[in-house]
Each structure stands twice: as structure tokens, then as C-alpha cells.
Scaffold this active site. Structure first.
Site, PDB file in Angstrom:
ATOM      1  N   ASP A  89       0.818  -1.215   0.000  1.00 26.20           N
ATOM      2  CA  ASP A  89       0.000   0.000   0.000  1.00 26.20           C
ATOM      3  C   ASP A  89       0.855   1.270   0.000  1.00 26.20           C
ATOM      4  O   ASP A  89       0.351   2.363   0.282  1.00 26.20           O
ATOM      5  CB  ASP A  89      -0.904   0.028   1.242  1.00 26.20           C
ATOM      6  N   ASP A 132      -6.244  -7.833  14.341  1.00 26.25           N
ATOM      7  CA  ASP A 132      -5.822  -9.182  14.710  1.00 26.25           C
ATOM      8  C   ASP A 132      -6.587  -9.692  15.939  1.00 26.25           C
ATOM      9  O   ASP A 132      -7.072 -10.826  15.971  1.00 26.25           O
ATOM     10  CB  ASP A 132      -4.318  -9.225  14.963  1.00 26.25           C
TER      11      ASP A 132
END
Length: 494
Positions: A95, A243
Site C-alpha cells: 500500500d 488481529d
């Protein structure tokens, strides 16, 4: 100070102390679990990776964003992973918005020529940040299992051979490994970060996993079953710790997590306090966001026992302990004056013993985790004492910064995912100066941190006219902690 105000202060102070005490009791229970856990030969079936028919397809995902200093190291290391090339693909989920893209593309092309199935995947926007990149990569991933490594992680070449076999058990959704630290001894800052992370990766992860309580995938150095990710609802970018979010959603759907303490995955610790600040902010705010998002699902779940619910709630409240610690610190000086103004409230100071007991419990817990990695010699114990109180002081110094993060998380204030800058620091000879990713802005919190340093200096002074030195050591650690964070922040600007 009026009696009513004094009583309100006493009530808030006592409540925060008792919450800290309950947290320390939860840690003590994890220590009991940790010590009772016997390392044993795994009885569960494992994939036989020597049999071509049993070798599953694995996708390695490398989510990156502006990682100029570590990209070459990362790709060269991943290229050394030992696994049949016909059963392995690597996704570089890039990215980046800077010139690192060009060098990454060049290195990926070179590795493709060696026969490695590696793809350089670019997005037009950073929607969902890391979670968004992982989700888009997953949509085209060929692997049955998805290993994830952040840019500063350097897995050993046999990493997949040590982790993939556990997925023979169809109930296992994640295998997580312990983080190592390639620059542990670079500075005081890296040593205390390593100290705290080691406690998490031994005491907490083993203590929870050994009894079937919820643990978390740590965002990197772990491997997922693709089916588990999809069944749990896929990656979501509505918290800063995607996460932890996915981990809890998966375990609430009865997926099992396997934690491997003996498999270490080395990584680089932040060496500049501004980088540590951004990492701490993201972790602590994300923890509070996940408490807000998930806690009722944990409490109401009918498929998990009470003790697992208790540890799950305490786990989600981990970052919120900074709020309790900050409240105790802030109110400790008014409490000194309350004790000496209202003699009949002197008994309230017995509540302070909860904090002393909590500190002793944490001291014992962290010693067992420290010695498991560093050894239990007398010299190591002396080093441990120094490191524990250094860690404790600096953690107190971070309490304002982390309290702001926690409050934002609980209040639902959204913020950008700010990734931690990497430095390619492997030894004390390496330097971080000139790193173009370091922020040049001074944090507004720094002014308050300086004010708090002076405030706790006043707290130490107050002990003299009041002839009450009970809180003097606490105020000394607060003074040193806020002083460390403030002055390090001043001197760590690029």
C-alpha cells in the site's frame, strides 16, 4: 478541600486500586497455568511434510506500507523459506505511497526469475488499512493456509515446517509463534519493550492457551486456516487491532488456536520513542475498541465456560489498566493531604496495600517469564530487579499517552491506522537518524508529561512537611518515568 470532595477522591482512588488488584490476580492465575503446563510431545496428528500427498498449499502475505529501510531484508529472508515451490505463493501487499514501490517491484521481479511464485499486489487506496490489504489479498490467495509477516519480521527458513503440521487437526484455525527481538540490547527503550513482550508471549499466551482460554493472533508471525478467517467473518478494519478482533470472532465460533512458545520469530523493536508511542497508541486504543465491540459477545456466549469468559474480559481490558494506573497516580498526591487533614479517613490508606500486593504479584509473574528466556542465575536476577523497576517506571511514564488512547477507544473516536516506522536496526552500531518516516511534530501530550513530571516532584517534596514517606517510592518512579518519556521524546525527532 471539603469532606465531600475528599470522599469522592477516596472512592475513585480505591476503585481503581481494586481493579488493578483483580488484574494482578488474573495474571497470577495465568502464572499458575504457565507453571503447570508440561512441555510434551504432541499427541495430536500432524501433517507429514515428507509425503507430497499431505503437503498443503500455503500463501504468505506481507502487508507493507512505506517500508524503504527493511523491504530488501524482508524479501531476501522470505525467499529462503523452505517449502515446495509448487505449494507456496507469496503476496507482497504493498500500500506504499513513496518511492519504495519501485525498489520493491524490482526485487519482486528478480525473485520471480528464480521460480518463486511471488506477486507484487498494489491497491488504489488504503481502505481498511492493513485489514483491508489482507482481505483483498485473501480473495485471490491460492493457499489453504495463510501465513502473515509484518515488514520487520525475519522468520527462520524452516518456519513453515514447524507450524503447518499442526493443522492436521481440523479444529485448529491459527498457529501463533513467539516474537524474538533482534535488537533487544540496543537501548533502555528496546530492553523494556522486549521485557514486556516476553511477558505477554510466555505468561499470557501460554497461560491462556494451556487451559483453552482465548488468546490472540498477534498480527504477524502466525498462520491462519483460510476457512477459519472466512467462517469468522473475514478481516474488518473498524478497530486498530484487527488481529485481536478476528481472533475473538474465530474463537467464539469454536475454532482452536495453537500457540508455539518454542518457535521464535525474530523481529525489530522500535528504537525511537516516537515510534514506540505510535505503536503503543494503536495497540491500546485497539484493545479498548475491541472491548467495546466484543465484550458482550464473550459474556453472552453459551459455548464457553465461566473461567474462559473471565480471562477473555480481562484480556480485552488489558489496555484499560493504564486508565486505572493513571487515576491512582494522579490522585495519590491529593490522597496524601486527605490522610493528613482527615485523621478519621486514615484507615483508607490500607487500600494502598492492594497496590503493593499487585506490584509484588507482577514482580513474581514477570520473573518466571524473564528467567525462562534469560536464565535464572543470581546475576540474571539482579539484572531482572533493575529491569523490572525501569520497566515499571517507564510504563507509568506512558500512562497519560496510553490513557488518551484507551479513552478514545472506549468513546468510539475513530482515527487513522498509523503504522510503526521501521529502521533496519540490528546492532548498537546502526543508527536511526535521518529516517524519513519519523514524525517531526511534537506530541501535545508532551507538555502534559512535563507538567506531570513536575507534579510528582511536588509529590516527593510533600512527603517532607507531612512527614509521610509511604508514597515517596511511587512518586519517585512516576517522576523518573514521565521524565524519561518527556526528554526522550524531545531528543528523538528526526
Amino acid at each position: 478541600m471539603g469532606l465531600t470532595i475528599a470522599l469522592i477522591i477516596v472512592a475513585i482512588y480505591s476503585t481503581a486500586l481494586i481493579l488493578i488488584f483483580f488484574y494482578s490476580l488474573a495474571q497470577l492465575n495465568l502464572l499458575v497455568n504457565y507453571l503447570g503446563y508440561k512441555r510434551r510431545n504432541e499427541e495430536a496428528p500432524k501433517f507429514n511434510l515428507l509425503d507430497p500427498k499431505e503437503i498443503p498449499f500455503v500463501t504468505i502475505q506481507l502487508p507493507i506500507y512505506n517500508e524503504e529501510y527493511v523491504m530488501e531484508r524482508l524479501l531476501d529472508n522470505i525467499a529462503k523459506i523452505e517449502y515446495p515451490k509448487s505449494k507456496l505463493e507469496i503476496q507482497v501487499l504493498d500500500d506504499s505511497t513513496d518511492d519504495s514501490v519501485i525498489e520493491t517491484a524490482r526485487r519482486v521481479e528478480e525473485l520471480q526469475k528464480t521460480g518463486l511464485d511471488i506477486q507484487h499486489i498494489r491497491r488504489e487506496n488504503r481502505k481498511g488499512y492493513k485489514a483491508g490489504a489482507l482481505k483483498e489479498g485473501l480473495a485471490i490467495a491460492k493457499g489453504e493456509f495463510i501465513a502473515i509477516f509484518d515488514a520487520d519480521f525475519l522468520p527462520e527458513s524452516d518456519w513453515l515446517k514447524k507450524t503447518v503440521p499442526y493443522f492436521k487437526d481440523s479444529e485448529i484455525g491459527v498457529v501463533q509463534t513467539r516474537w524474538g527481538h533482534i535488537n533487544r540490547d540496543y537501548s533502555t527503550l528496546t530492553r523494556i519493550q522486549a521485557f514486556a513482550l516476553d511477558a505477554h508471549f510466555t505468561l499470557e499466551q501460554v497461560g491462556r492457551n494451556s487451559k483453552g482460554h482465548f488468546i490472540n493472533f498477534n498480527g504477524t508471525a502466525g498462520i491462519w486456516r483460510k476457512e477459519c478467517i472466512l467462517d469468522a467473518g473475514n478481516w474488518e478494519g473498524d478497530t486498530l487491532t484487527e488481529d485481536l478482533d478476528l481472533s475473538y470472532r474465530a474463537q467464539l465460533k469454536n475454532w482452536k488456536f495453537k500457540y508455539l512458545e518454542d518457535v521464535e520469530t525474530p523481529a525489530e523493536l522500535p528504537v525511537v520513542i516516537s515510534a514506540a508511542r505510535s505503536q503503543q497508541f494503536r495497540w491500546n486504543k485497539g484493545g479498548a475498541e475491541n472491548f467495546r465491540k466484543t465484550v458482550w459477545s464473550v459474556i453472552k456466549a453459551k459455548n464457553i465456560p465461566f473461567k474462559t469468559k473471565f480471562h477473555g474480559v480481562m484480556h480485552l481490558l488489558n489496555s484499560s489498566m493504564f486508565l486505572c494506573v493513571f487515576i491512582v497516580a494522579l490522585l495519590s498526591i491529593p490522597m496524601l493531604y486527605i490522610k493528613n487533614t482527615y485523621g478519621h479517613l486514615g484507615w483508607v490508606f490500607e487500600v494502598t496495600s492492594f497496590f503493593i500486593v499487585s506490584t509484588i504479584i507482577l514482580f513474581i509473574c514477570y520473573w518466571f517469564t524473564y528467567k525462562s528466556i534469560q536464565g535464572s542465575s543470581f546475576d540474571n536476577f539482579v539484572d531482572y530487579i533493575k529491569l523490572f523497576f525501569t520497566f515499571f517506571s517507564v510504563a507509568l511514564g506512558f500512562s497519560l499517552h496510553n490513557t488518551v488512547a484507551v479513552l478514545e477507544g472506549h468513546l468510539g473516536k475513530r482515527s487513522e491506522f498509523v503504522r510503526t516506522p521501521k529502521f533496519n536496526i540490528n546492532s548498537i552500531k546502526d543508527t536511526w537518524k535521518g529516517n524519513k518516516y519519523l514524525t517531526k511534530k511534537l506530541s501535545p501530550n508532551m507538555i502534559l508529561e512535563f507538567a506531570l513530571m513536575v507534579y510528582f516532584l511536588f509529590g516527593m517534596y510533600s512527603a517532607v512537611p507531612l512527614n509521610d514517606y509511604g508514597l515517596f517510592p511511587f512518586h519517585l518512579m512516576l517522576f523518573l518515568g514521565f521524565g524519561f518519556v518527556f526528554f526522550k521524546s524531545l531528543t528523538s525527532k528526526a
